[in-house]
Design an enzyme around this catalytic site. Structure first.
Site, PDB file in Angstrom:
ATOM      1  N   ARG A 102       0.804  -1.217   0.000  1.00 62.16           N
ATOM      2  CA  ARG A 102       0.000   0.000   0.000  1.00 62.16           C
ATOM      3  C   ARG A 102       0.840   1.272   0.000  1.00 62.16           C
ATOM      4  O   ARG A 102       0.532   2.237  -0.697  1.00 62.16           O
ATOM      5  CB  ARG A 102      -0.930  -0.012   1.211  1.00 62.16           C
ATOM      6  CG  ARG A 102      -1.764   1.240   1.312  1.00 62.16           C
ATOM      7  CD  ARG A 102      -2.725   1.245   2.482  1.00 62.16           C
ATOM      8  NE  ARG A 102      -3.419   2.511   2.517  1.00 62.16           N
ATOM      9  CZ  ARG A 102      -4.440   2.829   1.743  1.00 62.16           C
ATOM     10  NH1 ARG A 102      -4.884   1.956   0.863  1.00 62.16           N
ATOM     11  NH2 ARG A 102      -5.017   4.016   1.820  1.00 62.16           N
ATOM     12  N   CYS A 126      -1.834  -4.832   3.129  1.00 66.25           N
ATOM     13  CA  CYS A 126      -2.603  -5.583   4.117  1.00 66.25           C
ATOM     14  C   CYS A 126      -4.096  -5.516   3.820  1.00 66.25           C
ATOM     15  O   CYS A 126      -4.613  -4.479   3.410  1.00 66.25           O
ATOM     16  CB  CYS A 126      -2.358  -5.033   5.525  1.00 66.25           C
ATOM     17  SG  CYS A 126      -0.851  -5.624   6.289  1.00 66.25           S
ATOM     18  N   PRO A 132      -9.281   3.729   2.145  1.00 66.78           N
ATOM     19  CA  PRO A 132      -9.376   4.446   0.871  1.00 66.78           C
ATOM     20  C   PRO A 132      -8.311   5.518   0.719  1.00 66.78           C
ATOM     21  O   PRO A 132      -7.694   5.951   1.687  1.00 66.78           O
ATOM     22  CB  PRO A 132     -10.775   5.071   0.929  1.00 66.78           C
ATOM     23  CG  PRO A 132     -11.042   5.242   2.390  1.00 66.78           C
ATOM     24  CD  PRO A 132     -10.376   4.065   3.057  1.00 66.78           C
ATOM     25  N   ASP A 134      -9.043   8.493  -0.583  1.00 69.20           N
ATOM     26  CA  ASP A 134      -9.775   9.749  -0.766  1.00 69.20           C
ATOM     27  C   ASP A 134      -9.025  10.946  -0.198  1.00 69.20           C
ATOM     28  O   ASP A 134      -8.999  12.025  -0.806  1.00 69.20           O
ATOM     29  CB  ASP A 134     -11.158   9.669  -0.099  1.00 69.20           C
ATOM     30  CG  ASP A 134     -12.041   8.603  -0.713  1.00 69.20           C
ATOM     31  OD1 ASP A 134     -11.547   7.864  -1.584  1.00 69.20           O
ATOM     32  OD2 ASP A 134     -13.211   8.502  -0.317  1.00 69.20           O
ATOM     33  N   LYS A 172     -10.206  13.360   8.667  1.00 68.85           N
ATOM     34  CA  LYS A 172      -9.812  12.418   9.719  1.00 68.85           C
ATOM     35  C   LYS A 172      -8.297  12.295   9.677  1.00 68.85           C
ATOM     36  O   LYS A 172      -7.665  12.527   8.649  1.00 68.85           O
ATOM     37  CB  LYS A 172     -10.478  11.051   9.534  1.00 68.85           C
ATOM     38  CG  LYS A 172     -10.082  10.311   8.283  1.00 68.85           C
ATOM     39  CD  LYS A 172     -10.730   8.928   8.217  1.00 68.85           C
ATOM     40  CE  LYS A 172     -10.157   7.994   9.262  1.00 68.85           C
ATOM     41  NZ  LYS A 172     -10.656   6.608   9.129  1.00 68.85           N
ATOM     42  N   SER A 174      -4.785  10.964   9.181  1.00 69.33           N
ATOM     43  CA  SER A 174      -4.207   9.951   8.301  1.00 69.33           C
ATOM     44  C   SER A 174      -2.702  10.142   8.238  1.00 69.33           C
ATOM     45  O   SER A 174      -2.231  11.187   7.777  1.00 69.33           O
ATOM     46  CB  SER A 174      -4.806  10.048   6.895  1.00 69.33           C
ATOM     47  OG  SER A 174      -4.074   9.248   5.980  1.00 69.33           O
ATOM     48  N   VAL A 175      -1.967   9.138   8.692  1.00 78.16           N
ATOM     49  CA  VAL A 175      -0.508   9.217   8.644  1.00 78.16           C
ATOM     50  C   VAL A 175      -0.028   9.246   7.195  1.00 78.16           C
ATOM     51  O   VAL A 175       0.788  10.083   6.803  1.00 78.16           O
ATOM     52  CB  VAL A 175       0.130   8.037   9.401  1.00 78.16           C
ATOM     53  CG1 VAL A 175       1.651   8.067   9.248  1.00 78.16           C
ATOM     54  CG2 VAL A 175      -0.246   8.079  10.876  1.00 78.16           C
ATOM     55  N   ASP A 317      -1.340  -0.553  15.409  1.00 75.25           N
ATOM     56  CA  ASP A 317      -0.402  -1.589  14.979  1.00 75.25           C
ATOM     57  C   ASP A 317       0.078  -2.479  16.121  1.00 75.25           C
ATOM     58  O   ASP A 317       0.826  -3.435  15.889  1.00 75.25           O
ATOM     59  CB  ASP A 317       0.803  -0.962  14.276  1.00 75.25           C
ATOM     60  CG  ASP A 317       0.503  -0.575  12.837  1.00 75.25           C
ATOM     61  OD1 ASP A 317      -0.579  -0.948  12.336  1.00 75.25           O
ATOM     62  OD2 ASP A 317       1.340   0.090  12.209  1.00 75.25           O
TER      63      ASP A 317
END
Length: 430
Positions: A102, A126, A132, A134, A172, A174-175, A317
């Site tokens: 990914r 994974c 997504p 987005d 939101k 997102s790393v 994780d």
């Protein structure tokens, strides 16, 4: 196909060196596409995902050389890797490469910023929910990119004069999207402000490296990151920070099996919340000059409730590993997953070892049992696979974990590190 064989019942005693963080190394490697100079990364872990990304960067024209040196009698590698992307020969990241991991989708940011265009396949990796893209697309569009999705590919084009600095607030945290927009914005015209940005140590590490390359980034580690665009970036030398997920995983392994282990070359501040949960579960944790000491002698494992959250909360994780630990607690614990849907695939496999776990929405109820019994189990994803290893360390008899290619994506020489501390763990081939 390889499998991992574990015979439970042995305590862990010794020293485990912690590798460089995979979750930091991958975006750092991708950042090398932003400059035509050489980016040198130290402490790069030897993992399947790293090797796959090396192939992907090579597809774009990067010249890559590796200087590896064995450490601690072959226990692990701490590699120095040199990346030189003098000429980008392709702005397309094809499906056959991106589908395997990914994070390789993240090349879209540097390619778009440097070359003005990118064609990147939608990602793989994974099987954890939908995950997504987005946020990546919306963020790059905020910087002026024209984006179309066609035939499973994201086609992105920058305005004629390059990307344009803007203010973008992530709906939101997102790393990955924070990584991508931060990289893209380094070469944009003007200033970019990212709101509700990820605060993870890996984001801070990327910003540190980019600044060493000549970027102007401030606010990293907070929810607001500001990037002043520059005309170009130069080469740099940067050391990948320690892997906090590997650190937490081995800390939980010691808490599960019992023993006394020093985790070297790591920092407690990278995972305070997780270490506190392990401490509450009954382990003694202290800092040393070179890392962290984990001790559990005699005392049972106590039940602890956790909720996964973005940093500085409990890392998603480490959720599967902590569930493995809780299967042997003296009571009932609740584990709530708020980051990803469908991240309880390890529950059925832990049940094969005798665990008592029930699910209600995004919460798992774990009733601790007095004993686990070894059995054949199957890894479903990277973190779930290592939860089975942790459970196997305390299970009676033999546990055989199949599909361990998941483990190889994120844990460097796991069986050797555990074996040197007294565990009976070995890799076997069919």
């Amino acid at each position: 196909m390889d499998r991992i064989r574990i015979v439970g019942g042995n305590e862990l005693h010794g020293v485990i060196p912690i590798s460089g963080a995979k979750n930091a190394a991958l975006p750092l490697m991708i950042a090398s596409l932003l400059t035509d100079d050489t980016l040198t990364l130290e402490n790069v872990p030897h993992l399947a995902d790293v090797e796959q990304l090396i192939r992907i960067l090579g597809n774009h024209g990067a010249d890559i050389s590796v200087n590896g040196r064995r450490e601690r009698q072959g226990e692990s590698y701490a590699r120095t890797v040199h990346f030189t992307s003098r000429n980008i020969v392709s702005t397309t990241a094809p499906y056959e490469l991106v589908s395997k991991m990914r994070a390789s989708f993240w090349v879209i940011g540097p390619l778009l910023a440097r070359e003005g265009k990118a064609r990147v396949s939608l990602p793989g990796g994974c099987a954890i929910g939908t995950r997504p893209v987005d946020l990546f697309i919306e963020g790059l569009a905020a910087l002026g990119a024209n984006i179309e999705i066609d035939g499973g590919y994201v086609n992105a084009t920058a305005p004629a004069g390059g990307l344009i600095g803007a203010r973008y607030v992530f709906p939101k945290v997102s790393v990955g999207a924070t990584h991508v927009l931060m990289m893209a914005a380094t070469l944009a015209n003007g200033t970019t402000v990212l709101g509700n940005a990820a605060r993870e140590p890996e984001v801070v590490d990327l910003a540190k490296c980019l600044n060493a390359m000549g970027a102007k980034i401030s606010g990293q580690g907070t929810s607001t990151v500001t990037i002043e665009g520059v005309r170009s970036l130069s080469g740099a030398r940067h050391r990948v920070l320690p892997d906090r997920i590997e650190t937490g995983t081995y800390a939980m392994a010691v808490a599960m099996a019992g023993g006394d282990v020093i985790l070297e070359d790591t920092e407690a501040s990278l995972l305070d919340t997780a270490l506190e949960a392990i401490r509450r579960a009954g382990a003694q944790i202290s800092e040393t000059n070179s890392g962290i000491r984990i001790v559990r002698n005699g005392a049972g494992i106590k039940p602890v409730d956790i909720v996964t959250d973005p940093f500085p909360g409990f890392p998603t994780d480490l959720q599967a590993q902590f569930m493995g630990l809780m299967t042997r607690s003296s009571g009932v614990s609740h584990i709530t997953e708020t980051i990803f849907e469908n991240r309880f695939m390890h529950v059925q496999e832990l049940a094969r070892l005798g665990a008592k776990i029930s699910l209600s929405g995004q919460t798992a109820k774990v009733e601790g049992v007095s004993r686990l019994k070894g059995a054949p189990v199957m890894a479903t994803d990277l973190r779930a696979s290592v939860s089975l290893v942790i459970a196997g360390l305390a299970a009676e008899g033999e546990t055989m974990v199949s599909r361990v290619y998941h483990l190889d994506r994120g844990f460097e020489r796991l069986e050797e590190k555990l074996t040197r501390c007294g565990a009976h763990v070995e890799r076997v081939s069919d």
